[in-house]
Scaffold this motif. Structure first.
Motif, short mmCIF file in Angstrom:
data_model
loop_
_atom_site.label_atom_id
_atom_site.label_comp_id
_atom_site.label_asym_id
_atom_site.label_seq_id
_atom_site.Cartn_x
_atom_site.Cartn_y
_atom_site.Cartn_z
N LEU A 1 12.41 -2.39 -2.06
CA LEU A 1 11.17 -1.78 -2.54
C LEU A 1 10.96 -1.99 -4.04
CD1 LEU A 1 8.68 -0.02 -2.09
CD2 LEU A 1 10.15 2.00 -2.30
N LEU A 2 12.00 -1.83 -4.84
CA LEU A 2 11.84 -1.82 -6.29
C LEU A 2 11.97 -3.22 -6.88
CD1 LEU A 2 13.93 1.37 -7.09
CD2 LEU A 2 11.45 1.18 -6.85
N ARG A 3 11.17 -3.50 -7.89
CA ARG A 3 11.20 -4.79 -8.58
C ARG A 3 12.22 -4.73 -9.72
NH1 ARG A 3 7.07 -8.14 -7.33
NH2 ARG A 3 7.27 -9.24 -9.32
N LYS A 4 13.09 -5.74 -9.80
CA LYS A 4 14.17 -5.76 -10.77
C LYS A 4 13.90 -6.78 -11.87
CE LYS A 4 17.67 -4.65 -7.27
NZ LYS A 4 18.93 -5.11 -6.63
N TYR A 5 14.31 -6.40 -13.09
CA TYR A 5 14.16 -7.29 -14.25
C TYR A 5 15.43 -7.21 -15.09
CZ TYR A 5 9.15 -7.03 -13.17
OH TYR A 5 7.93 -7.08 -12.55
N PRO A 6 15.90 -8.35 -15.63
CA PRO A 6 17.03 -8.29 -16.57
C PRO A 6 16.60 -7.62 -17.86
CG PRO A 6 16.12 -10.50 -16.48
CD PRO A 6 15.42 -9.72 -15.40
N ASN B 1 0.85 -1.18 0.00
CA ASN B 1 0.00 0.00 0.00
C ASN B 1 0.89 1.24 0.00
OD1 ASN B 1 0.73 0.49 2.85
ND2 ASN B 1 -0.62 -1.26 3.26
N LYS B 2 0.28 2.41 -0.14
CA LYS B 2 1.06 3.64 -0.23
C LYS B 2 1.76 3.99 1.08
CE LYS B 2 -1.50 5.72 -4.06
NZ LYS B 2 -2.21 6.93 -4.57
N GLU B 3 1.16 3.63 2.19
CA GLU B 3 1.80 3.89 3.48
C GLU B 3 3.11 3.11 3.60
OE1 GLU B 3 -1.40 3.13 3.06
OE2 GLU B 3 -2.25 5.12 3.50
N GLN B 4 3.08 1.84 3.18
CA GLN B 4 4.30 1.04 3.21
C GLN B 4 5.33 1.57 2.22
OE1 GLN B 4 3.96 -3.08 1.98
NE2 GLN B 4 5.63 -3.71 3.33
N PHE B 5 4.88 1.99 1.05
CA PHE B 5 5.80 2.57 0.06
C PHE B 5 6.50 3.79 0.65
CE2 PHE B 5 7.17 5.32 -3.31
CZ PHE B 5 7.61 4.48 -4.31
N VAL C 1 11.68 10.31 -6.80
CA VAL C 1 11.65 9.97 -5.38
C VAL C 1 13.03 9.62 -4.85
CG1 VAL C 1 9.24 9.28 -5.26
CG2 VAL C 1 10.94 7.61 -5.96
N TYR C 2 13.97 9.31 -5.74
CA TYR C 2 15.33 9.01 -5.31
C TYR C 2 16.27 9.26 -6.48
CZ TYR C 2 19.36 6.43 -3.45
OH TYR C 2 20.61 6.07 -3.01
N ASP C 3 17.42 9.90 -6.21
CA ASP C 3 18.35 10.25 -7.28
C ASP C 3 19.78 9.85 -6.92
OD1 ASP C 3 18.80 11.23 -9.86
OD2 ASP C 3 19.35 13.22 -9.11
N GLU D 1 15.00 2.05 1.66
CA GLU D 1 15.03 0.61 1.39
C GLU D 1 14.74 0.32 -0.09
OE1 GLU D 1 13.78 -1.89 5.07
OE2 GLU D 1 12.24 -0.35 4.80
N TRP D 2 15.51 0.94 -0.96
CA TRP D 2 15.24 0.84 -2.39
C TRP D 2 15.48 -0.57 -2.93
CZ3 TRP D 2 12.39 4.67 -3.62
CH2 TRP D 2 12.57 5.91 -2.99
#
Length: 311
Positions: free
Chosen positions: A148-153, A132-136, A189-191, A144-145
């Motif tokens: 948090l983020l989904r990775k794909y080759p 949910n957005k609160e957890q995001f 959101v992150y750089d 905790e990137w």
């Protein structure tokens, strides 16, 4: 009626490189060029010159709308952008149509990307693991990137669809062609804590990101095309949604044919030859008016096509 070559414009970026010059022979200077605006008509920003007309794309659209067809937007609805990701882009997303018009006074920005080059073991990040957005928000604020983020080759030749509201970043070592709605609006959101030449960090927009974030979002972004042929042309259709955009790849080896009723942008990703008698070569971009009928393709080359239809 004929097709029209477009003059690209370039932007240096903190994450840019030199591959436009090295791969495509583009005259873009020696700086860290991250973006090549190939077909754009943004008000007050990049507006590509239509070679041979002494007009920009927006001027052509306003004065000769019959070349584009009748559309429901006050500006040309799509754009083409080339990106050289020598470093990873920011973790970002783009707003949907309703939010963008109400808050930013521009079009929303769903997009798709053709991966033109990718170094071995390259990854892309699309979507997230928050429930949910609160957890995001908590995971973002805690940095905790990786979780948090989904990775794909990612490999050269891949195609990914990124709807408005999908968090994403394009990883270092890639060159992409982006087809999107004609907007230049990004919420970061992150750089990676990077600073520019003046020592300044770029603006982050967590609250706006949360306003438009797709949640949950665990859908695989990569698309397998529908395949057809016409003569010696293989036609790959990746995406076709009215009111958004249409995306194709055409691989021609010999004499083939390709047709769309709608206007389109063509980027010559590889090779050389002729389109209806017009000479083309790798790295060039063309505006193709609507209702030209079946175009004759001669030579060995690959075209990436972006188009638009209202319905």
């Amino acid at each position: 009626m004929r097709i029209y070559k477009l003059k690209p414009e370039f932007r240096e970026k903190i994450w840019g490189g030199h591959k436009f010059r090295d791969i495509y022979g583009m005259d873009c200077g020696n700086g860290l060029v991250g973006e090549g605006w190939l077909a754009s008509s943004l008000p007050g920003k990049e507006d590509n010159l239509v070679i041979g007309t002494e007009m920009t794309l927006s001027e052509l659209y306003n004065q000769h709308n019959e070349l584009f067809g009748t559309h429901s937007t006050e500006v040309i609805p799509i754009k083409f952008l080339l990106a050289d990701c020598n470093q990873s882009t920011s973790v970002q997303l783009h707003p949907n149509e309703k939010y963008a018009r109400e808050i930013e006074n521009c079009l929303g920005k769903p997009e798709c990307v053709f991966f033109l080059d990718a170094e071995p073991k390259t990854i892309g990040m699309y979507g997230h693991n928050a429930l949910n957005k609160e957890q995001f928000k908590k995971m973002a604020l805690d940095g905790e990137w990786e979780k948090l983020l989904r990775k794909y080759p990612v490999e050269k030749g891949d195609f990914a669809y990124i709807p408005a509201g999908r968090i994403h970043t394009t990883w270092e070592g890639t060159v992409i062609l982006e087809l999107s709605r004609n907007a230049d609006i990004t919420y970061r959101v992150y750089d990676f804590d990077r600073v520019d030449a003046n020592g300044n960090k770029r603006q982050l927009d967590l609250e706006k990101t949360l306003d438009v974030l797709i949640c949950p979002d665990n859908e695989n972004p990569f698309v397998q095309p529908q395949i057809a042929s016409d003569g010696d042309a293989m036609i790959f259709k990746y995406h076709d949604i009215p009111g958004e955009f249409s995306a194709y790849k055409v691989v021609n080896n010999g004499i083939g044919y390709f047709s769309l009723n709608e206007f389109a942008y063509y980027f010559i990703a590889d090779g050389s030859g002729h389109i209806d008698g017009t000479p083309i070569k790798k790295g060039e971009t063309f505006f193709v008016p609507c209702k030209l009928g079946k175009l004759k393709l001669e030579g060995d080359f690959t075209i990436l096509v972006g188009s638009y239809r209202d319905k």
